[in-house]
Structures are given as structure tokens and as C-alpha cells.
Enzyme design. Structure first.
Site, PDB file in Angstrom:
ATOM      1  N   CYS A   1      91.917 -19.488  19.571  1.00  0.00           N
ATOM      2  CA  CYS A   1      90.858 -20.029  18.704  1.00  0.00           C
ATOM      3  C   CYS A   1      90.441 -19.043  17.618  1.00  0.00           C
ATOM      4  CB  CYS A   1      89.655 -20.442  19.539  1.00  0.00           C
ATOM      5  SG  CYS A   1      90.079 -21.628  20.818  1.00  0.00           S
TER       6      CYS A   1
ATOM      7  N   HIS B   1      83.871 -20.964  14.928  1.00  0.00           N
ATOM      8  CA  HIS B   1      84.790 -21.786  15.712  1.00  0.00           C
ATOM      9  C   HIS B   1      83.965 -22.845  16.442  1.00  0.00           C
ATOM     10  CE1 HIS B   1      87.552 -23.199  18.612  1.00  0.00           C
ATOM     11  NE2 HIS B   1      87.086 -22.484  19.611  1.00  0.00           N
TER      12      HIS B   1
ATOM     13  N   ASN C   1      86.597 -29.212  20.393  1.00  0.00           N
ATOM     14  CA  ASN C   1      87.164 -27.890  20.116  1.00  0.00           C
ATOM     15  C   ASN C   1      88.649 -28.064  19.775  1.00  0.00           C
ATOM     16  OD1 ASN C   1      88.408 -25.385  20.355  1.00  0.00           O
ATOM     17  ND2 ASN C   1      87.197 -24.739  22.124  1.00  0.00           N
TER      18      ASN C   1
HETATM   19  O1  UT7 Z   1      87.499 -21.785  22.386  1.00  0.00           O
HETATM   20  C1  UT7 Z   1      86.712 -21.261  23.422  1.00  0.00           C
HETATM   21  C2  UT7 Z   1      86.812 -22.280  24.496  1.00  0.00           C
HETATM   22  N1  UT7 Z   1      85.837 -22.311  25.525  1.00  0.00           N
HETATM   23  C3  UT7 Z   1      84.511 -22.426  25.371  1.00  0.00           C
HETATM   24  O2  UT7 Z   1      83.941 -22.336  24.335  1.00  0.00           O
HETATM   25  C4  UT7 Z   1      83.773 -22.703  26.645  1.00  0.00           C
HETATM   26  C5  UT7 Z   1      82.427 -22.029  26.721  1.00  0.00           C
HETATM   27  N2  UT7 Z   1      81.688 -22.581  27.820  1.00  0.00           N
HETATM   28  C6  UT7 Z   1      81.025 -23.771  27.728  1.00  0.00           C
HETATM   29  O3  UT7 Z   1      81.006 -24.357  26.676  1.00  0.00           O
HETATM   30  C7  UT7 Z   1      80.275 -24.253  28.943  1.00  0.00           C
HETATM   31  O4  UT7 Z   1      80.345 -23.289  29.961  1.00  0.00           O
HETATM   32  C8  UT7 Z   1      80.787 -25.618  29.477  1.00  0.00           C
HETATM   33  C9  UT7 Z   1      80.454 -26.712  28.509  1.00  0.00           C
HETATM   34  C10 UT7 Z   1      82.299 -25.555  29.708  1.00  0.00           C
HETATM   35  C11 UT7 Z   1      80.109 -25.936  30.807  1.00  0.00           C
HETATM   36  O5  UT7 Z   1      78.713 -25.938  30.648  1.00  0.00           O
HETATM   37  P1  UT7 Z   1      77.777 -25.161  31.683  1.00  0.00           P
HETATM   38  O6  UT7 Z   1      76.392 -25.385  31.240  1.00  0.00           O
HETATM   39  O7  UT7 Z   1      78.268 -23.732  31.754  1.00  0.00           O
HETATM   40  O8  UT7 Z   1      78.050 -25.941  33.021  1.00  0.00           O
HETATM   41  P2  UT7 Z   1      78.532 -25.382  34.425  1.00  0.00           P
HETATM   42  O9  UT7 Z   1      79.967 -25.044  34.401  1.00  0.00           O
HETATM   43  O10 UT7 Z   1      77.564 -24.330  34.874  1.00  0.00           O
HETATM   44  O11 UT7 Z   1      78.335 -26.652  35.343  1.00  0.00           O
HETATM   45  C12 UT7 Z   1      77.032 -27.172  35.636  1.00  0.00           C
HETATM   46  C13 UT7 Z   1      77.192 -28.374  36.525  1.00  0.00           C
HETATM   47  C14 UT7 Z   1      78.098 -28.130  37.735  1.00  0.00           C
HETATM   48  O12 UT7 Z   1      77.557 -28.850  38.807  1.00  0.00           O
HETATM   49  P3  UT7 Z   1      76.775 -28.095  40.001  1.00  0.00           P
HETATM   50  O13 UT7 Z   1      77.774 -27.132  40.571  1.00  0.00           O
HETATM   51  O14 UT7 Z   1      75.621 -27.430  39.336  1.00  0.00           O
HETATM   52  O15 UT7 Z   1      76.402 -29.215  40.907  1.00  0.00           O
HETATM   53  C15 UT7 Z   1      79.411 -28.755  37.315  1.00  0.00           C
HETATM   54  O16 UT7 Z   1      80.160 -29.213  38.431  1.00  0.00           O
HETATM   55  O17 UT7 Z   1      77.801 -29.435  35.787  1.00  0.00           O
HETATM   56  C16 UT7 Z   1      78.953 -29.915  36.487  1.00  0.00           C
HETATM   57  N3  UT7 Z   1      79.957 -30.316  35.497  1.00  0.00           N
HETATM   58  C17 UT7 Z   1      79.975 -31.556  34.962  1.00  0.00           C
HETATM   59  N4  UT7 Z   1      79.224 -32.648  35.167  1.00  0.00           N
HETATM   60  C18 UT7 Z   1      79.517 -33.745  34.452  1.00  0.00           C
HETATM   61  C19 UT7 Z   1      80.933 -29.564  34.951  1.00  0.00           C
HETATM   62  N5  UT7 Z   1      81.615 -30.307  34.054  1.00  0.00           N
HETATM   63  C20 UT7 Z   1      81.047 -31.534  34.049  1.00  0.00           C
HETATM   64  C21 UT7 Z   1      81.295 -32.722  33.333  1.00  0.00           C
HETATM   65  N6  UT7 Z   1      80.513 -33.791  33.542  1.00  0.00           N
HETATM   66  N7  UT7 Z   1      82.285 -32.791  32.422  1.00  0.00           N
END
Ligand code: UT7
Length: 332
Positions: free
Chosen positions: A116, A257, A287
């Protein structure tokens, strides 16, 4: 300005995306997620996905044609083509296929992989070739079709990515419009975001087993990548501004990005750059990896929002891990 006295200017932009879009509601039929969750956590509402017939080469060439036309040039004027991508149609590289598709016979062409960060790394690479006097006109394309490599059963990653292409023409110029840059890499954090080769054992001879090529889908530790981006991106932008002898007050547009709206907001907040100066189109495209910066740039250029001479602080970040910033002014 370089020792040779040759500067660079970004003189044209173009972009292209696949026809088919997949919105969050439709995505909820594929994995256990919802429009509310995706929009609240990322700002993404929809993304474009390439069909098997829509190759990386096709969308990259379309974006390139737009950029060359805006610069008032023809493909034969291009000396160098740099394709920033992690998802070439061919592991040997796709830049030469694009050269052929465009009919840019005079251009030398190669791929550059920095995930990226590819567009920012490519912009700086292009500038070096121009500043040394080696080439006068560079076509830089950022393009990716990550949908080919996403695990469509993993809701933590598949909601984020989309396909697209963006391009710019960079030309030798009396006035140097690339004011400052800073590029960084840290391979010790490589495990946080991978699209790794997963060789399959293949018995070539009784006593010789080799690995046959295949890749595992994208794996990501979202929280670690999030933390990395929010910490490192403001830092690298400040460094690039310092090298440019500018401050954040001089920035007209923050062009990050397009990974996550929350990252855009957090970086803007840390740098005290107001929301109206932050370019964002990830709601429509998600993205798109190396494409995201030139795709967003082309949209704002064509809408007339960005004017010649405006100062843009662009920053890419992602797998590698890699990150970088370039401060440049639009136009000659
Ligand atoms: O080019 C660079 C590429 N990567 C990035 O930029 C990624 C950077 N990171 C992010 O953007 C965020 O970390 C994400 C959007 C990927 C995730 O957001 P988050 O606020 O960090 O969520 P999390 O991983 O802490 O998950 C929170 C909850 C979890 O449930 P529990 O364990 O709290 O019960 C996940 O299982 O949300 C759940 N979850 C979802 N729920 C519904 C994870 N993905 C999803 C989903 N839909 N798609």
C-alpha cells in the site's frame, strides 16, 4: 532542487475501476457482518471487484491512458513506466504488458512492490530518474486486484479490500514540485500483514523435494496494523514536511492511503489538519492498496477541488511493513 538543476512536476492523472460493485449489504450475504459494523469501524460502504476477464493490466492501462491524455502527451512520449502493484497478472511483472497495451514502445517498464506504500515509493523512485537527467517523462501507475487474494470467508479482512487503478504522469520541470519525502521499512513487523507464498512440497526426484508455487490468502492483524498506522504516519509526514522546510499549516490537502476512515481521522487529529483538507473516497472503493492514493487524487483533480500549485501531503502505509510520505505541489 537536485544537483542537476532538474525538478519534477506531476502533470496528469487518471484512474479506472472494475464495473462490478459489492456493497456492505451484499457482503453480509457472504460473511457474518453488517453495513452498520463495516461503516462504523472503517467508513467503507462499497468496493469494486474485478471479474476474471478484467485483468490488472486492463484497468492499469485505462488509468494510464487518462493520465497521459491529461498531461497532453501520447504514449510515445513516455520514457519510463513504473507499475506499483502487489497483484501483477504475471509474477514476472505486468509493466511490460501495459507498455505493449499502451503502445509506449520507447518506454522501459518495470514493476515495483511496496504494497500500500507502492505509489509513494514509486513517486520518489520516478523523481530520482528525472532528477539525475536519465529520463524526462515517467508514467507511474498504482494498481491492485486484491480481491483475487482475499479469504472470502474471513470477515476481519474481506470487508476491507477492493480493486482499482490510478496513474500519474511525472515530468522534468524547471521548478521542483516534489518538496520533500521520507520512506521507511520495518521487516521485523512483517507478520502483521501477509500475502505469503506457501510452497507445496513436490517430489522432483526420490531424494529431491522442491516447493511448487501457491499463495496463502491475505492474513492480517488488524489492531497491530491500525496502531502502526496511527503512530507512524503522522511521524513520517512531519519528517517529509521538515525536509520540505514546511509545516502542517502549509498543507492544502492530506492524501492518505485509503485504508480506514478512522485512521484518516486519527492522523488528521494528531497533525491538527482539519477534516475538510483530508481527501477521502474509501466509502466507495474500500482499500485498493497501491491504487488508493492515485485513485483519490484523480477524483479530486477532475472535480476541480485541487488547483495547480496546491500543496499535497501524501502518505502510504502497509505490508512490509512499509510507510512513507511525499510532499508535492500539483501541476507545473
Ligand atoms: O493497507 C493497510 C491495510 N490494513 C489496515 O489498514 C487495517 C487496519 N486495521 C483496521 O482497520 C481495524 O483493525 C479493522 C477494521 C480491521 C477491525 O476493526 P477493530 O475495531 O480493530 O475490530 P476488532 O478486530 O477489534 O474486532 C472487534 C469485534 C470482534 O468481536 P469480539 O471478539 O469483540 O466479540 C470481532 O470478531 O468485531 C468483530 N468483527 C466483526 N464483526 C462484524 C471483526 N470483523 C467483523 C466484521 N463484522 N466484518
Amino acid at each position: 532542487m537536485s544537483q542537476s538543476g532538474i525538478g519534477i512536476a506531476v502533470t496528469g492523472s487518471g484512474s479506472a475501476v472494475p464495473i462490478h460493485s459489492l456493497d456492505n449489504d451484499k457482503l453480509s450475504q457472504i460473511v457474518d457482518t453488517s453495513d452498520e459494523w463495516i461503516a462504523a469501524r472503517t467508513g467503507i460502504r462499497s468496493r469494486r471487484l474485478a471479474t476474471p476477464e478484467e485483468s490488472l493490466t486492463t484497468i492499469a492501462s485505462q488509468a494510464a491512458q487518462g493520465a497521459i491524455a491529461m498531461a497532453g502527451l501520447t504514449p510515445m512520449d513516455v520514457d519510463l513506466i513504473i507499475l506499483a502493484t502487489s497483484t501483477a497478472d504475471d509474477l514476472f511483472g505486468s509493466a511490460c504488458q501495459i507498455q505493449a497495451e499502451l503502445g509506449a514502445q520507447k518506454a522501459v517498464a518495470f514493476d515495483l512492490t511496496a504494497a500500500c506504500s507502492g505509489f509513494v515509493f514509486g513517486l520518489v523512485t520516478a523523481a530520482q530518474f528525472i532528477r539525475t537527467g536519465a529520463y524526462r517523462t515517467v508514467l507511474l501507475i498504482g494498481a491492485d486486484v486484491l480481491s483475487r487474494w482475499v479469504d472470502w470467508s474471513d470477515r476481519r479482512t474481506c470487508i476491507l479490500f477492493g480493486d482499482g487503478a490510478g496513474a500519474v504522469v511525472i515530468q522534468a520541470n524547471d521548478r521542483d514540485r516534489l518538496l520533500g519525502f521520507e520512506l521507511r521499512s520495518d521487516g521485523t513487523q512483517n507478520q502483521y500483514l501477509n500475502l505469503a507464498c506457501q510452497p507445496q512440497p513436490y517430489d522432483l526426484l526420490e531424494d529431491l523435494t522442491i516447493g511448487r508455487g501457491s499463495f496463502q490468502p491475505i492474513t492480517m492483524n488488524g489492531q497491530e496494523v491500525y496502531r502502526f498506522a496511527v503512530r507512524r504516519v503522522p511521524e513520517v509526514i512531519e519528517k517529509a514536511l521538515f525536509r520540505a522546510n514546511l509545516t502542517v499549516e502549509d498543507v492544502d490537502w492530506l492524501l492518505l492511503h485509503q485504508a480506514n476512515q478512522r485512521i484518516l481521522d486519527a492522523v488528521g487529529e494528531r497533525l491538527h489538519i482539519p477534516a475538510e483538507k483530508i481527501i477521502s473516497n474509501l466509502a466507495s472503493y474500500g482499500n485498493t492498496s497501491a491504487a488508493s492514493i492515485p485513485l483519490a487524487l484523480d477524483e479530486v483533480v477532475r472535480s476541480g477541488k485541487i488547483q495547480p500549485g496546491d500543496t499535497i501531503a501524501a502518505s502510504g502505509f502497509g505490508a512490509g511493513l512499509t510507510w512513507g510520505a511525499a510532499v508535492f505541489q500539483w501541476g507545473r
